[in-house]
Write a protein that holds these residues in place. Structure first.
Motif, PDB file in Angstrom:
ATOM      1  N   PHE A 339       0.834  -1.198   0.000  1.00 40.07           N
ATOM      2  CA  PHE A 339       0.000   0.000   0.000  1.00 40.07           C
ATOM      3  C   PHE A 339       0.879   1.263   0.000  1.00 40.07           C
ATOM      4  CE2 PHE A 339      -2.053   3.482   2.218  1.00 40.07           C
ATOM      5  CZ  PHE A 339      -3.279   3.558   1.574  1.00 40.07           C
ATOM      6  N   THR A 340       1.872   1.268   0.911  1.00 44.54           N
ATOM      7  CA  THR A 340       2.741   2.447   1.038  1.00 44.54           C
ATOM      8  C   THR A 340       3.513   2.704  -0.249  1.00 44.54           C
ATOM      9  OG1 THR A 340       3.006   1.728   3.316  1.00 44.54           O
ATOM     10  CG2 THR A 340       4.405   3.541   2.592  1.00 44.54           C
ATOM     11  N   GLU A 341       3.981   1.604  -0.878  1.00 40.22           N
ATOM     12  CA  GLU A 341       4.718   1.770  -2.144  1.00 40.22           C
ATOM     13  C   GLU A 341       3.820   2.336  -3.247  1.00 40.22           C
ATOM     14  OE1 GLU A 341       8.304  -1.384  -2.615  1.00 40.22           O
ATOM     15  OE2 GLU A 341       6.287  -2.167  -2.902  1.00 40.22           O
ATOM     16  N   LEU A 342       2.611   1.768  -3.325  1.00 36.92           N
ATOM     17  CA  LEU A 342       1.715   2.151  -4.417  1.00 36.92           C
ATOM     18  C   LEU A 342       1.221   3.586  -4.286  1.00 36.92           C
ATOM     19  CD1 LEU A 342      -0.445  -1.066  -4.882  1.00 36.92           C
ATOM     20  CD2 LEU A 342       1.436  -0.246  -6.311  1.00 36.92           C
ATOM     21  N   VAL A 343       0.930   3.997  -3.065  1.00 43.21           N
ATOM     22  CA  VAL A 343       0.331   5.311  -2.864  1.00 43.21           C
ATOM     23  C   VAL A 343       1.340   6.443  -3.129  1.00 43.21           C
ATOM     24  CG1 VAL A 343       0.680   5.839  -0.412  1.00 43.21           C
ATOM     25  CG2 VAL A 343      -1.556   6.282  -1.475  1.00 43.21           C
ATOM     26  N   ARG A 344       2.629   6.057  -3.242  1.00 43.64           N
ATOM     27  CA  ARG A 344       3.651   7.072  -3.547  1.00 43.64           C
ATOM     28  C   ARG A 344       3.970   7.137  -5.038  1.00 43.64           C
ATOM     29  NH1 ARG A 344       7.763   5.265   0.864  1.00 43.64           N
ATOM     30  NH2 ARG A 344       6.810   6.119   2.726  1.00 43.64           N
ATOM     31  N   LEU A 345       3.353   6.239  -5.795  1.00 49.95           N
ATOM     32  CA  LEU A 345       3.718   6.099  -7.203  1.00 49.95           C
ATOM     33  C   LEU A 345       3.294   7.316  -8.035  1.00 49.95           C
ATOM     34  CD1 LEU A 345       5.093   3.785  -8.678  1.00 49.95           C
ATOM     35  CD2 LEU A 345       2.846   2.866  -9.206  1.00 49.95           C
ATOM     36  N   ARG A 346       4.237   7.839  -8.790  1.00 43.99           N
ATOM     37  CA  ARG A 346       3.887   8.916  -9.724  1.00 43.99           C
ATOM     38  C   ARG A 346       4.832   8.927 -10.900  1.00 43.99           C
ATOM     39  NH1 ARG A 346       4.610  14.689  -7.299  1.00 43.99           N
ATOM     40  NH2 ARG A 346       3.811  13.933  -5.335  1.00 43.99           N
ATOM     41  N   GLY A 347       4.358   9.457 -12.021  1.00 47.11           N
ATOM     42  CA  GLY A 347       5.194   9.550 -13.214  1.00 47.11           C
ATOM     43  C   GLY A 347       5.069  10.955 -13.783  1.00 47.11           C
ATOM     44  N   GLU A 348       5.568  11.129 -14.990  1.00 47.38           N
ATOM     45  CA  GLU A 348       5.553  12.456 -15.590  1.00 47.38           C
ATOM     46  C   GLU A 348       4.129  12.953 -15.815  1.00 47.38           C
ATOM     47  OE1 GLU A 348       7.458  13.898 -19.557  1.00 47.38           O
ATOM     48  OE2 GLU A 348       8.924  12.781 -18.366  1.00 47.38           O
ATOM     49  N   ARG A 349       3.251  12.012 -16.227  1.00 53.89           N
ATOM     50  CA  ARG A 349       1.877  12.412 -16.547  1.00 53.89           C
ATOM     51  C   ARG A 349       0.828  11.767 -15.654  1.00 53.89           C
ATOM     52  NH1 ARG A 349       0.837  10.616 -22.011  1.00 53.89           N
ATOM     53  NH2 ARG A 349      -1.240  11.393 -21.614  1.00 53.89           N
ATOM     54  N   PHE A 350       1.271  11.093 -14.596  1.00 51.20           N
ATOM     55  CA  PHE A 350       0.259  10.478 -13.726  1.00 51.20           C
ATOM     56  C   PHE A 350       0.653  10.546 -12.259  1.00 51.20           C
ATOM     57  CE2 PHE A 350       3.118   6.851 -14.009  1.00 51.20           C
ATOM     58  CZ  PHE A 350       3.010   6.292 -12.740  1.00 51.20           C
ATOM     59  N   GLU A 351      -0.334  10.337 -11.442  1.00 51.42           N
ATOM     60  CA  GLU A 351      -0.138  10.329 -10.012  1.00 51.42           C
ATOM     61  C   GLU A 351      -1.165   9.365  -9.414  1.00 51.42           C
ATOM     62  OE1 GLU A 351       0.640  14.103  -7.103  1.00 51.42           O
ATOM     63  OE2 GLU A 351       0.295  14.401  -9.224  1.00 51.42           O
ATOM     64  N   VAL A 352      -0.714   8.434  -8.574  1.00 54.01           N
ATOM     65  CA  VAL A 352      -1.682   7.562  -7.895  1.00 54.01           C
ATOM     66  C   VAL A 352      -2.252   8.362  -6.730  1.00 54.01           C
ATOM     67  CG1 VAL A 352      -1.969   5.461  -6.537  1.00 54.01           C
ATOM     68  CG2 VAL A 352      -0.524   5.442  -8.573  1.00 54.01           C
ATOM     69  N   VAL A 353      -3.564   8.500  -6.707  1.00 49.26           N
ATOM     70  CA  VAL A 353      -4.171   9.313  -5.644  1.00 49.26           C
ATOM     71  C   VAL A 353      -5.036   8.490  -4.683  1.00 49.26           C
ATOM     72  CG1 VAL A 353      -4.106  11.514  -6.861  1.00 49.26           C
ATOM     73  CG2 VAL A 353      -6.057   9.982  -7.202  1.00 49.26           C
ATOM     74  N   VAL A 354      -5.492   7.320  -5.149  1.00 53.31           N
ATOM     75  CA  VAL A 354      -6.311   6.463  -4.282  1.00 53.31           C
ATOM     76  C   VAL A 354      -5.871   5.015  -4.441  1.00 53.31           C
ATOM     77  CG1 VAL A 354      -8.650   5.622  -3.796  1.00 53.31           C
ATOM     78  CG2 VAL A 354      -8.334   7.993  -4.494  1.00 53.31           C
ATOM     79  N   VAL A 355      -5.592   4.350  -3.313  1.00 53.87           N
ATOM     80  CA  VAL A 355      -5.370   2.896  -3.337  1.00 53.87           C
ATOM     81  C   VAL A 355      -6.463   2.301  -2.465  1.00 53.87           C
ATOM     82  CG1 VAL A 355      -3.815   1.005  -2.777  1.00 53.87           C
ATOM     83  CG2 VAL A 355      -2.886   3.150  -3.656  1.00 53.87           C
ATOM     84  N   GLU A 356      -7.302   1.478  -3.108  1.00 51.28           N
ATOM     85  CA  GLU A 356      -8.519   1.040  -2.429  1.00 51.28           C
ATOM     86  C   GLU A 356      -8.524  -0.466  -2.288  1.00 51.28           C
ATOM     87  OE1 GLU A 356     -12.129   3.628  -3.535  1.00 51.28           O
ATOM     88  OE2 GLU A 356     -12.566   1.619  -4.292  1.00 51.28           O
ATOM     89  N   ALA A 357      -8.825  -0.952  -1.103  1.00 54.98           N
ATOM     90  CA  ALA A 357      -8.966  -2.389  -0.903  1.00 54.98           C
ATOM     91  C   ALA A 357     -10.386  -2.800  -1.281  1.00 54.98           C
ATOM     92  CB  ALA A 357      -8.689  -2.741   0.551  1.00 54.98           C
ATOM     93  N   VAL A 358     -10.486  -3.858  -2.107  1.00 54.36           N
ATOM     94  CA  VAL A 358     -11.804  -4.366  -2.488  1.00 54.36           C
ATOM     95  C   VAL A 358     -11.988  -5.705  -1.800  1.00 54.36           C
ATOM     96  CG1 VAL A 358     -13.301  -5.003  -4.404  1.00 54.36           C
ATOM     97  CG2 VAL A 358     -11.506  -3.300  -4.741  1.00 54.36           C
TER      98      VAL A 358
END
Ligand code: MN
Length: 411
Positions: A339-358
């Motif tokens: 979760f911590t790794e994913l929620v920090r993920l960003r690139g030049e044109r994107f940003e992860v803003v929500v990591v949701e458990a289903v």
């Protein structure tokens, strides 16, 4: 004019009719080009519970484009159908500054009419006197006539039901306010001018569309398509985000907000509409969409390394300059580290803003049960108190706090 009148008798009847038609078409009843926008929500900060993103720079880009189109198209009128601000008390200073700049610049292009929505900052009332004359701020239901444009505006600002609760018990208030609005719209017909366009300007929910919005029938009035009387040229609405046109009895249009902000509707695009009104014809509605940002929702079905997730996102990027990404992951698969790794993920044109458990089917069904009716709370508590042998004072105290909380929420 004089010679035209004196020459009257010389024209055969049929010819006269054609001349008069030309007269009306050519002068008083000329077409009208309207820019219809709504739900700017300046000062919006999205995804506060996950990764907070201030949207003001995107909103500024959108508004620059909107102003450019207003100038290029030489629009005759700008209609704002409510929610210019996001916070109804102390919006950020930068949002107020942007709002003032944009509104004044648009008012130089054409008369600017702003209807107050539920998010709007009521202190704007005080600014009203400082605005140039070409800006009209409306928070009542009095028709406004613009004779130089040949248009009359019929406004319905946001109507919270709480305003009527003092006189009407909760369960009847929706029907009562709806009925009152229907009567007001009928009375408006007395203000119809056969040589004007009649534009309805409303910050409200059309019931047929309420399912995909967060509109709430216990808070605000809902109108059905059939509640709108005939005789209007166009309905300029705001409140529900996402471009939508309802065709009956006259076009009712939601132009969308500036930026897409909700993963419940990831296909939403920010935009506004240009509307051409021509006498005797259906309005021509041209939506204009912004490219400043897009939403992207991705389901991860198996554990992937961060690099793989990044590649997966980059493959699916949309046109928007900024892609805001929601990752949905089966609950049992999502470790705190991942979760911590994913929620920090960003690139030049994107940003992860929500990591949701289903969670799996069973849990899911539970969460999708009918929404709890908050109005039933005092009664539930009274029953609980009776079973537990609590005193009536406790029940009454609960009711007092319940109503106070309810009121604050509505204010
Ligand atoms: Mn609204």
């Amino acid at each position: 004019m004089c010679s035209w009148v004196f020459g009257f008798a010389a024209y055969p009847e049929e010819c006269l009719g054609r001349i008069m038609l030309q007269y009306f078409r050519g002068t008083a009843m000329r077409p009208l080009k309207v820019l219809h926008t709504a739900d700017w929500h300046l000062g919006l900060v999205s995804w506060k519970s996950h990764r907070e993103i201030d949207r003001l720079e995107e909103q500024r880009e959108c508004l620059e484009k909107l102003i450019q189109v207003a100038k290029d198209e030489r629009v005759d009128l700008v209609l704002h159908a409510g929610d210019l601000f996001h916070q109804y008390y102390h919006p950020p200073r930068e949002a107020i500054q942007l709002a003032a700049e944009v509104v004044v610049e648009l008012a130089e292009v054409a008369p600017f009419v702003w209807l107050i929505g539920n998010h709007d900052w009521y202190a704007v009332e005080a600014l009203r006197r400082m605005f140039p004359k070409s800006i009209t701020v409306i928070r009542d239901m009095e028709p406004r006539s613009f004779p130089e444009l040949g248009v009359t505006i019929f406004p319905i600002p946001y109507l919270p039901l709480s305003r009527f609760l003092a006189d009407h018990p909760g369960e009847t208030v929706q029907a009562m306010v709806r009925d009152r609005l229907r009567r007001t719209m009928e009375e408006w017909k007395h203000s119809f001018n056969p040589r004007h366009f009649h534009v309805l300007l409303g910050h409200l929910t059309v019931e047929e569309l309420a399912f995909y919005a967060e509109a709430n029938a216990s808070r605000e009035v809902f109108l059905k398509k059939a509640d709108f009387p005939h005789g209007f040229s166009y309905g300029a609405l705001g409140h529900l985000h996402g471009y939508t046109v309802l065709e009956t009895p006259f076009p009712l249009c939601y132009p969308s907000s500036l930026v897409p902000e909700n993963f419940k509707n990831p296909d939403q695009k920010g935009g506004f509409v240009l509307v051409e009104l021509v006498f005797g014809e259906r309005p021509r509605i041209h939506p204009v969409f912004f490219e400043s940002s897009a939403l992207l929702s991705i389901d991860l079905e198996r554990p992937l390394g961060v690099l793989e997730v990044r590649r997966l996102i980059e493959e699916r990027l949309r046109n928007g300059r900024r892609n805001y990404v929601r990752l949905r992951i089966p609950g049992e698969m999502l470790s705190p580290e991942w979760f911590t790794e994913l929620v920090r993920l960003r690139g030049e044109r994107f940003e992860v803003v929500v990591v949701e458990a289903v969670w799996d089917e069973e849990d899911h069904q539970e969460s999708e049960q009918a929404p709890f009716d908050i109005a039933a709370l005092p009664e539930l508590f009274a029953r609980f108190a009776e079973e537990e042998g609590l005193s009536e004072d406790v029940v009454r105290l609960f009711e007092v706090y319940y109503h106070r909380a309810f009121e604050e929420d509505r204010e």
